[in-house]
Design an enzyme around this catalytic site. Sequence first.
Site: not given
Length: 282
Positions: A86, A156-157, A159, A163
């Site tokens: 984002d 910045d993944s 949960d 993926p």
Amino acid sequence: MTEWFTETLHPWLAQRLRMDRVLYREKTEHQDLIIFENEKFGRVLTLDGVVQTTEGDEFVYHEMLTHVPLTAHGNAKRVLIIGGGDGGMAREVLKHPEVEHLTMVEIDRAVVDMSVEHLPSLSAGAFDDPRFDLVITDGAAYVAETGDRFDVIIVDSTDPIGPGEVLFTAEFYANCKRCLTEGGIVVTQNGVPALQGSEVTNSWNRLGKSFADVWFFVAPVPTYQGGFMAFGWATDDKAKRKTELSVLEERFAKADITTRYYTPAVHQGSFALPRFILDLLK
């Protein structure tokens, strides 16, 4: 007819956001992506039925996951973001004048493109910064194979499902360690401890296999139900987590960064964990 987005967080808990206007809806190669407008939270990005970020409160998450490690490091010239499609994380990282190069590795190009089109306030031009480099590939594969080294790595993944699952493994953390410069810092997204305590416990144990200093810091993000959100911290330099407030204040003032949530005092206090989170560190 009013359309609602229902996020099933657990078998016993869900939250609903009114979808005042749907801006984008598509199943990409990797995940289901929806962007819609909500009267209170503004534009909302969701992936696979889970709210990822909103215009209304994204600043808390993005500021804490960038300014804590970068200010603690003090001279992070090369930064790596895993995920972050984002653009909010890139926006905050590039506010630091000492950063010479930022690499962002995102698995899904559609997230980047649709965020630029429908959530431009999050990246705020960061993708056009000459210091920025976008790599579309799997983040776990990237840290396993790259020859580049970084002073700070920000994970910045999503949960640990779909993926994002591979980004919570001991192997992934070991590969992040391999990519760090001496004294480098890794920070991670680790869910809401009151509802997802296993994420904290698992990361505590797995990060501890590779790093000398592992801890967590916290911040409340209204969109993420359950109170405090936890962020993982890992480095071999034990002094960085305990940087004195006066030093943090001097560094942050020198950087001349405008924030809405982060302050050096909040930075220092965020590492003081309540007992129920400390009990998860086993």
